[in-house]
Design a protein around this motif. Structure first.
Motif, PDB file in Angstrom:
ATOM      1  N   ASP A  91       0.835  -1.197   0.000  1.00 54.63           N
ATOM      2  CA  ASP A  91       0.000   0.000   0.000  1.00 54.63           C
ATOM      3  C   ASP A  91       0.875   1.255   0.000  1.00 54.63           C
ATOM      4  N   HIS A  92       1.886   1.281   0.870  1.00 58.41           N
ATOM      5  CA  HIS A  92       2.779   2.435   0.947  1.00 58.41           C
ATOM      6  C   HIS A  92       3.533   2.646  -0.366  1.00 58.41           C
ATOM      7  N   SER A 175       5.732   5.016   9.291  1.00 58.87           N
ATOM      8  CA  SER A 175       6.120   3.977   8.334  1.00 58.87           C
ATOM      9  C   SER A 175       6.285   4.566   6.937  1.00 58.87           C
ATOM     10  N   LEU A 176       5.370   5.438   6.567  1.00 62.22           N
ATOM     11  CA  LEU A 176       5.443   6.091   5.264  1.00 62.22           C
ATOM     12  C   LEU A 176       6.758   6.840   5.102  1.00 62.22           C
ATOM     13  N   GLY A 322      -1.972   1.611   5.276  1.00 63.80           N
ATOM     14  CA  GLY A 322      -1.231   2.419   4.321  1.00 63.80           C
ATOM     15  C   GLY A 322      -2.065   3.580   3.818  1.00 63.80           C
ATOM     16  N   PRO A 323      -1.457   4.521   3.093  1.00 58.63           N
ATOM     17  CA  PRO A 323      -2.149   5.735   2.649  1.00 58.63           C
ATOM     18  C   PRO A 323      -3.355   5.481   1.753  1.00 58.63           C
ATOM     19  N   ILE A 324      -3.302   4.484   0.887  1.00 61.09           N
ATOM     20  CA  ILE A 324      -4.434   4.200   0.008  1.00 61.09           C
ATOM     21  C   ILE A 324      -5.625   3.741   0.837  1.00 61.09           C
ATOM     22  N   ALA A 325      -5.376   2.861   1.786  1.00 62.83           N
ATOM     23  CA  ALA A 325      -6.439   2.397   2.676  1.00 62.83           C
ATOM     24  C   ALA A 325      -6.958   3.533   3.536  1.00 62.83           C
ATOM     25  N   VAL A 326      -6.067   4.411   3.998  1.00 62.26           N
ATOM     26  CA  VAL A 326      -6.477   5.566   4.802  1.00 62.26           C
ATOM     27  C   VAL A 326      -7.507   6.404   4.054  1.00 62.26           C
TER      28      VAL A 326
END
Length: 338
Positions: A91-92, A175-176, A322-326
């Motif tokens: 995702d990241h 993490s990003l 991850g950012p997409i899931a966020v």
């Protein structure tokens, strides 16, 4: 006598399984070492970092040091063949504009479109070291829950490996930053975080006075019990940043005491309540079976969110990190609350 024989048989089977696992890891390690030796000839004795890559089947490239959960690692300045060993690092990487050559297909297509992940090879779940080796990566990304120190050491013999430690997903921004450092995507990471807070400010503005008066409960349900998600979890951290209050059952726990909120029994059904009830991973067979059972429970029908028909299902992304899931979670906040 029969009980003793059964016990002996069970112990014998368990020992055999552990032995086979140890032998498999040993053989994979030998394979990695042999491949590394054959490809790179002699590894320089001047290499002091045990996490430096042993494989060198391409011309030397410029490297830089990246700090991460397992230490410091020299990574290529411009990695071309990235492997993400689990869904969070995938995702990241995708959010940062990098499409890995390999990842675990476990859950992958439930988190991303077929077009997005087309051509990414499967590296197994748990990670299959031989499959990773075959992809000839120049950088490996992962989360500590998918790579303990033994697996990490073996991965590091294949390619430079960067690991983050974010077991519950609440530290996705940290993490990003680590992944962005490894991929040379620092500017992209800053834009992702800025866009995240911009969207949340828009959400707060549209909620207006309702924001402080809308307690949101986030839960996962199984045929065997329930989990509650406080602020120190992935979705809990998003709800906190969105300014949404939580029910008392989910607002008083630290990450160290999260285990008190897992595997709750039916007697705890009242603790699930809120003005809004979000059910994570709603489309899984286990969740659907649990919902069917809950609807037959008198305590379930007494919940405020149930009575007001404000129970909403969220897909698997709600349990990712991850950012997409966020952004998918924020999409649902706009959809269900605004």
């Amino acid at each position: 006598m029969t009980i003793n024989q059964n016990l002996f048989s069970s112990l014998h089977s368990l020992l055999k399984m552990q032995m086979y696992k140890a032998i498999h890891l040993f053989l994979v390690g030998v394979l990695i070492f042999a491949t590394a030796s054959g490809c790179s000839g002699n590894i320089s004795d001047s290499t002091t970092n045990r996490h430096s890559p042993a494989l060198s089947n391409s011309p030397p490239t410029s490297t830089r040091v990246v700090e991460h959960a397992m230490g410091k690692t020299n990574v290529p300045v411009n990695p071309q063949r990235v492997v993400a060993i689990e869904p969070c690092s995938l995702d990241h990487a995708l959010a940062l504009g990098v499409k890995p050559v390999g990842t675990s297909h476990h859950y992958m297509k439930r988190l991303h479109s077929d077009e997005t992940v087309e051509g990414i090879e499967d590296t197994g779940h748990p990670v299959d070291l031989e499959k990773v080796l075959a992809l000839k990566p120049d950088l490996i990304l992962g989360n500590a829950w998918a790579a303990d120190e033994t697996i990490y050491d073996l991965l590091s013999q294949i390619a430079p490996t960067v690991i983050v430690e974010d077991k519950n997903g609440s530290e996705w921004q940290e993490s990003l930053a680590v992944y962005a450092d490894a991929l040379g995507k620092g500017d992209a990471a800053k834009k992702i975080v800025e866009a995240y807070y911009t969207r949340l400010e828009e959400f707060k503005a549209q909620m207006g006075e309702r924001l402080q008066n809308t307690k949101v409960s986030a839960i996962a349900i199984y045929p065997t019990g329930f989990d509650l998600y406080p602020e120190s979890t992935y979705i809990g951290s998003i709800l906190k940043d969105a300014g949404l209050p939580r029910p008392p059952s989910q607002s008083q726990f630290s990450s160290e005491s999260n285990r008190q909120l897992h595997g709750l029994s039916k007697e705890h059904i009242p603790d699930l309540d809120g003005d809004i009830l979000l059910i994570l991973n709603v489309n899984s067979p286990d969740t659907q079976e649990a919902l069917k059972q809950l609807r037959e429970e008198p305590l379930w029908s007494q919940l405020k969110a149930v009575q007001e028909d404000r129970v909403y299902g969220m897909e698997l992304y709600s349990m990712s990190c991850g950012p997409i899931a966020v952004n998918s979670v924020i999409d649902d906040l706009f959809k269900y609350l605004v």
